[in-house]
Motif scaffolding. Sequence first.
Motif, short mmCIF file in Angstrom:
data_model
loop_
_atom_site.label_atom_id
_atom_site.label_comp_id
_atom_site.label_asym_id
_atom_site.label_seq_id
_atom_site.Cartn_x
_atom_site.Cartn_y
_atom_site.Cartn_z
N PHE A 339 26.77 28.64 55.12
CA PHE A 339 25.84 29.76 54.88
C PHE A 339 25.11 30.20 56.16
CE2 PHE A 339 26.37 27.99 50.64
CZ PHE A 339 26.37 29.11 49.81
N PHE A 340 25.00 29.26 57.11
CA PHE A 340 24.27 29.53 58.37
C PHE A 340 25.17 29.05 59.52
CE2 PHE A 340 20.35 27.93 60.99
CZ PHE A 340 20.46 29.00 61.86
N PRO A 341 26.21 29.85 59.85
CA PRO A 341 27.25 29.34 60.75
C PRO A 341 27.00 29.58 62.23
CG PRO A 341 27.94 31.43 59.80
CD PRO A 341 26.56 31.15 59.25
N PHE A 396 26.82 35.39 52.99
CA PHE A 396 27.81 35.15 51.93
C PHE A 396 29.14 35.63 52.50
CE2 PHE A 396 23.61 36.01 50.25
CZ PHE A 396 23.38 34.82 49.57
N ILE A 397 29.81 34.73 53.24
CA ILE A 397 31.02 35.08 54.00
C ILE A 397 32.21 34.41 53.31
CG2 ILE A 397 32.17 34.93 56.24
CD1 ILE A 397 29.36 34.62 57.53
N ASP A 402 35.17 29.95 51.16
CA ASP A 402 36.47 29.50 50.65
C ASP A 402 36.88 28.18 51.28
OD1 ASP A 402 36.56 31.75 49.16
OD2 ASP A 402 38.04 32.81 50.38
N ALA A 403 36.38 27.92 52.49
CA ALA A 403 36.79 26.70 53.20
C ALA A 403 36.01 25.47 52.75
CB ALA A 403 36.62 26.91 54.70
N ASN A 413 26.98 27.09 43.27
CA ASN A 413 26.92 27.90 42.05
C ASN A 413 27.65 29.22 42.34
OD1 ASN A 413 26.28 29.50 39.91
ND2 ASN A 413 24.07 29.01 39.93
N TRP A 414 28.95 29.23 42.03
CA TRP A 414 29.81 30.33 42.50
C TRP A 414 29.44 31.66 41.86
CZ3 TRP A 414 32.20 29.80 46.83
CH2 TRP A 414 32.49 28.50 47.27
N ALA A 415 29.02 31.64 40.61
CA ALA A 415 28.67 32.92 39.96
C ALA A 415 27.51 33.58 40.71
CB ALA A 415 28.29 32.67 38.50
#
Length: 451
Positions: A339-341, A396-397, A402-403, A413-415
Amino acid sequence: MARMDDRQALEFPRAAYARHVAAVAATWEATLQGAGFDAVAVPAGTSPWYFQDDQGPPFRPNPNFAQWAPIAGAEGSVLFFRPGETPRLLFHQPADYWHLPPALPDWAEETFAVERHASAEALTAALAKHTAGAGRVAYVGPPAEGASNLSFAATNPEALLNPIHYARAIKDDFELAALRVAAAFGARGHLAARDAFMAGASELEIHLAFLAASRQTDAAQPYPGIVGQNEHAGVLHYQRYDAAPPPRRHSLLIDAGRQHLGYAADITRTYSAAADEFAELIAALDAAQQALIADIRPGVSYVDLHEKMHRSVGELLARFGFVSCSGAAAFESGITDAFFPHGLGHLIGLQTHDVGGWMAGADGRLAPPPERYPALRFTRFLEAGQVFTVEPGIYFIPLLLDALRGDLRGDVNWAKVEACLPCGGVRVEDNVAVTADGVENLTRDAFARLA
Ligand code: GLY
Ligand code: MN
Ligand code: MN
């Protein structure tokens, strides 16, 4: 405080500049001696043409030249410094009727021993004469530049550049004044951009509103402005400007700056189109960023600040329900990295990403970032006079989310995350200066003056 008057802001700070040049000269003198050189030639550089063309990208000076001589458009000029003598400026003023030759400000006339040269050949011949009797002369600039037929003792020697680059992190009064003016114009641009976004403008229109209000051309920016609406806010260095507004407006992330006398402002703000949960996330990250900045003072480790912000990001992910585990667990497991890359920030000054961020000392020892954070550009302990950015983000990348593998996927929480994909992400970026006992936030001060 009243809005800054342009004329007042743009007035050249002569007294501070005189002190600045004296300090720069003292640093170079000591460093030349320490590295075993008698003099140095510092070319401003030139802008090469595009392949098979007769024009090129906008000229950017060698920052080592710009620190001595913040003269606009000094393409092809050379600074020659021999300790004990007045620094010499070989000023390239071409006889050119296609372009307007650069002008020399009177403060430059007062500071340097000035020679004007109408051609690159004449300038190089003059430089050859100065170097001939000057002992061991170092060359600090783009290696391919016209130095080829002159004999320099060394080109960009590390023994010289390391101490110079290390010292550049500490800004003096002249540099801080320039950075404050850059921040002031940058903040004006950001307010206009926000208003354009709220009025439904496209990325291109927001970009143009930013440029107009910050009073600059595209080419004058310290870096290409990042103006991303919706998903584009999650592309860290998004580089396009959609000409049409999106069908539905969710968010704007604008990362755009301004230069003044060569010194950069690098400012990011994020907005939500609605008073919704994304707006609350922006406010929460903003508050976490400000709380972190409040801890800044000499002696603090920037790596610690970066890690502290990762923990805060973990807490925010838990508080907003993006993860089902605790904030601490999200940090420990590495979920926060997705989230914070990027790094918390970087040194800023004559370059947006200024040199020396990984230096552990003037001798060139490096302090590379911890293995977990390869993108962290600044690892030094804080010292009064350093100026750097503090720019946390939550994005939100899809590529990074996905990785996430194994158990980590189960903690997300994917939704909730998918509901935020159309907003792209949040970044809040300020430029701060460390003071003797705390911090000056150049960016917030600039916005406050416009309120
Ligand atoms: N604008 C590039 C950065 O924030 O580092
Ligand atoms: Mn930055
Ligand atoms: Mn930025």
